[in-house]
Design a protein around this motif. Structure first.
Motif, PDB file in Angstrom:
ATOM      1  N   LEU A   1       0.817  -1.216   0.000  1.00 30.26           N
ATOM      2  CA  LEU A   1       0.000   0.000   0.000  1.00 30.26           C
ATOM      3  C   LEU A   1       0.853   1.270   0.000  1.00 30.26           C
ATOM      4  N   PHE A   2       1.930   1.274   0.781  1.00 26.96           N
ATOM      5  CA  PHE A   2       2.639   2.541   1.012  1.00 26.96           C
ATOM      6  C   PHE A   2       3.865   2.771   0.133  1.00 26.96           C
TER       7      PHE A   2
ATOM      8  N   TYR B   1       3.304   3.579  -3.810  1.00 22.08           N
ATOM      9  CA  TYR B   1       2.463   4.782  -3.937  1.00 22.08           C
ATOM     10  C   TYR B   1       3.286   6.011  -3.532  1.00 22.08           C
ATOM     11  N   THR B   2       4.002   5.896  -2.430  1.00 21.77           N
ATOM     12  CA  THR B   2       4.760   7.037  -1.903  1.00 21.77           C
ATOM     13  C   THR B   2       5.919   7.390  -2.837  1.00 21.77           C
TER      14      THR B   2
ATOM     15  N   GLN C   1       4.226   9.254  -5.542  1.00 15.06           N
ATOM     16  CA  GLN C   1       3.673  10.541  -5.103  1.00 15.06           C
ATOM     17  C   GLN C   1       4.761  11.561  -4.775  1.00 15.06           C
ATOM     18  N   TRP C   2       5.830  11.104  -4.131  1.00 16.98           N
ATOM     19  CA  TRP C   2       6.827  12.058  -3.614  1.00 16.98           C
ATOM     20  C   TRP C   2       8.223  11.885  -4.225  1.00 16.98           C
TER      21      TRP C   2
ATOM     22  N   ARG D   1      -0.963  10.174   7.988  1.00 13.40           N
ATOM     23  CA  ARG D   1      -2.283  10.673   7.559  1.00 13.40           C
ATOM     24  C   ARG D   1      -3.225   9.525   7.206  1.00 13.40           C
TER      25      ARG D   1
ATOM     26  N   TYR E   1     -12.692   7.181   5.025  1.00 17.94           N
ATOM     27  CA  TYR E   1     -11.295   7.655   4.938  1.00 17.94           C
ATOM     28  C   TYR E   1     -10.933   8.504   6.163  1.00 17.94           C
TER      29      TYR E   1
ATOM     30  N   ASN F   1      -7.163   4.030  -5.575  1.00 19.22           N
ATOM     31  CA  ASN F   1      -5.701   4.168  -5.588  1.00 19.22           C
ATOM     32  C   ASN F   1      -5.067   2.955  -6.266  1.00 19.22           C
TER      33      ASN F   1
ATOM     34  N   ARG G   1      -3.814   7.514  -8.690  1.00 25.57           N
ATOM     35  CA  ARG G   1      -5.220   7.212  -8.417  1.00 25.57           C
ATOM     36  C   ARG G   1      -6.101   7.707  -9.553  1.00 25.57           C
TER      37      ARG G   1
ATOM     38  N   TYR H   1       2.214  20.451  -3.206  1.00 21.60           N
ATOM     39  CA  TYR H   1       2.493  19.913  -1.869  1.00 21.60           C
ATOM     40  C   TYR H   1       3.899  20.334  -1.436  1.00 21.60           C
TER      41      TYR H   1
ATOM     42  N   TYR I   1       1.755  20.850   4.986  1.00 21.56           N
ATOM     43  CA  TYR I   1       0.829  19.982   4.255  1.00 21.56           C
ATOM     44  C   TYR I   1      -0.549  20.093   4.911  1.00 21.56           C
TER      45      TYR I   1
HETATM   46  N1  UDP Z   1      -0.413   6.792   0.957  1.00 24.14           N
HETATM   47  C1  UDP Z   1       0.028   5.617   0.403  1.00 24.14           C
HETATM   48  N2  UDP Z   1      -0.866   4.780  -0.197  1.00 24.14           N
HETATM   49  C2  UDP Z   1      -2.188   5.090  -0.291  1.00 24.14           C
HETATM   50  C3  UDP Z   1      -2.650   6.285   0.262  1.00 24.14           C
HETATM   51  C4  UDP Z   1      -1.733   7.142   0.867  1.00 24.14           C
HETATM   52  O1  UDP Z   1       1.226   5.332   0.438  1.00 24.14           O
HETATM   53  O2  UDP Z   1      -2.956   4.289  -0.849  1.00 24.14           O
HETATM   54  C5  UDP Z   1       0.579   7.685   1.603  1.00 24.14           C
HETATM   55  C6  UDP Z   1       1.312   8.522   0.520  1.00 24.14           C
HETATM   56  O3  UDP Z   1       2.605   8.801   0.965  1.00 24.14           O
HETATM   57  C7  UDP Z   1       0.441   9.762   0.491  1.00 24.14           C
HETATM   58  C8  UDP Z   1       0.160   9.964   1.973  1.00 24.14           C
HETATM   59  O4  UDP Z   1      -0.052   8.623   2.469  1.00 24.14           O
HETATM   60  O5  UDP Z   1       1.107  10.848  -0.078  1.00 24.14           O
HETATM   61  C9  UDP Z   1      -1.024  10.833   2.292  1.00 24.14           C
HETATM   62  O6  UDP Z   1      -2.158  10.370   1.582  1.00 24.14           O
HETATM   63  P1  UDP Z   1      -3.428  11.298   1.355  1.00 24.14           P
HETATM   64  O7  UDP Z   1      -4.505  10.479   0.762  1.00 24.14           O
HETATM   65  O8  UDP Z   1      -3.725  12.015   2.626  1.00 24.14           O
HETATM   66  O9  UDP Z   1      -2.857  12.309   0.273  1.00 24.14           O
HETATM   67  P2  UDP Z   1      -3.562  13.528  -0.521  1.00 24.14           P
HETATM   68  O10 UDP Z   1      -4.995  13.151  -0.749  1.00 24.14           O
HETATM   69  O11 UDP Z   1      -3.366  14.731   0.345  1.00 24.14           O
HETATM   70  O12 UDP Z   1      -2.752  13.598  -1.780  1.00 24.14           O
END
Ligand code: UDP
Length: 370
Positions: A150-151, A154-155, A158-159, A173, A184, A271, A280, A314, A349
């Motif tokens: 999951l993390f 995605y991370t 995202q980052w 979060r 959520y 996602n 997503r 962000y 954030y």
């Molecule tokens: N995150 C993840 N997998 C997911 C959802 C979230 O790894 O399925 C991590 C990821 O680092 C993400 C952070 O949790 O940037 C925060 O997620 P959030 O949904 O709060 O992000 P936003 O909607 O603000 O982009």
């Protein structure tokens, strides 16, 4: 009357503008974009309210913020849920007991849920980076499974960083949730989407005889000496011309597609931690329950922010960026006439409610100063 300049017509700027105008101040709001609303901007297309800069779900535990915004809009009773595709199956996020039931055989699922309950209270939130430190072997297994599926990927998308390279608050979060609540934000008392959209809500916030708005207008085109107070919601490093170095930001691009059928997917947000370049897919019609034959979806692609090419979305919270931001804060002390707020001004954030809360505080400080 004291003249106030607000740079940025997003939710932070709208909050301060409304508060100060009501307190009798004369307010000019400028924005480089051609619309108000900042990144909360939404627009109806083919009967569907489309969040132009990604899904915005209002949620808060701060009663004062909810009551303040409720003066400008009513909210639907929409309660956000997110699904993530893991091993080809759609599972609830935050990862919870129902996610375990979908992904594991019944006996194994029971073992894992019992283990969680033996270590944590029902309905508690456990950040993934904390679960990874569990001593219990079964919990370690679960932590590694959730981290990897999951993390981690995605991370990285995202980052461009791993969860442990970011401030802990980022992955916290979206904790592992010890329970069966699929929402959520199960911990927030107030949730919803403005019934006529965020843009309309902010139009109402700006609608005051003491507020003038100039769009398509940059800060550099004005003379700061014409104002007694400036509230700046742009990037703090940009304000100082990157004097101490650039703070990094993450940006996004959206690929919006109209599809000739009523629904595309089972949920507003799905996602894809492990497959695809996008993180997503958003299906907008779910937010206001729009009744249309077609649907509009957005593929969300994270990307690095580059000045002049895209917009900063962000702040990227790491130990190094926090230090650099602190240096900019020191510099800002030399300019008491200017207050920095919002995601970009505070380099935080914020969710919408935290941005509004901060803006309410700053408006009060300015009012108290007279
Ligand atoms: N995150 C993840 N997998 C997911 C959802 C979230 O790894 O399925 C991590 C990821 O680092 C993400 C952070 O949790 O940037 C925060 O997620 P959030 O949904 O709060 O992000 P936003 O909607 O603000 O982009």
């Amino acid at each position: 009357m004291k003249k106030i300049l607000i740079v940025g017509a997003g939710i932070s700027g709208a909050t301060v503008a409304n508060k100060l105008a009501n307190a009798g101040k004369e307010v000019l709001v400028i924005d480089e974009k051609t619309h108000i609303g900042g990144n909360c901007y939404d627009l109806r297309q083919d009967g569907i309210m489309v969040h132009q800069y990604g899904a915005h779900i209002f949620h808060t535990s701060i009663k004062e913020v909810y009551e303040f915004l409720s003066k400008f809009t009513t909210f639907t009773n929409y309660e956000h849920q997110v699904k993530a595709v893991i091993n080809g199956k759609e599972v609830p996020v935050p990862f919870n007991f129902n996610s375990i039931d979908i992904l594991f055989e019944p006996d194994r699922a029971k073992e894992l849920k019992d283990k969680l309950l033996a270590h944590y209270k029902l309905d508690s939130k456990v950040p993934i980076l904390e679960l990874q430190n569990a001593e219990d072997k079964e919990l370690q297994f679960l932590a590694e499974f959730v981290y990897e599926n999951l993390f981690l990927h995605y991370t990285l998308k995202q980052w461009g960083l791993r969860p442990d390279e970011l401030d802990k608050s980022v992955s916290a979060r979206v904790p592992v949730y010890v329970g069966t609540d699929d929402r959520y934000f199960p911990w927030d008392a107030y949730q919803g989407i403005p019934n006529e959209g965020y843009t309309k809500m902010m139009e109402n916030m700006f609608s005051h005889k003491n507020i003038e708005i100039k769009l398509n207008t940059s800060f550099s085109s004005l003379d700061a000496n014409d104002f007694d107070q400036i509230i700046y919601t742009g990037t703090i490093d940009g304000f100082f011309n990157y004097k101490l170095g650039e703070l990094p930001y993450r940006s996004e691009s959206f690929d919006n597609v109209t599809i000739d059928k009523a629904f595309f997917q089972s949920n507003s947000v799905i996602n894809y931690p492990n497959e695809h370049e996008y993180t997503r897919i958003i299906e907008h019609k779910y937010f206001l329950n729009d009744n249309t034959d077609k649907t509009i979806i957005s593929y969300e692609y994270p990307e690095a922010y580059e000045q002049g090419k895209n917009d900063p979305y962000y702040p990227i919270a790491t130990p190094e960026t926090t230090k650099l931001y602190q240096s900019y804060l020191e510099l800002a002390k030399e300019f008491p006439k200017i207050k920095f707020i919002g995601r970009l001004g505070d380099y935080k954030y914020y969710d919408m409610d935290k941005a509004v809360n901060r803006a309410l505080e700053v408006a009060l400080q300015i009012q108290q100063k007279g």
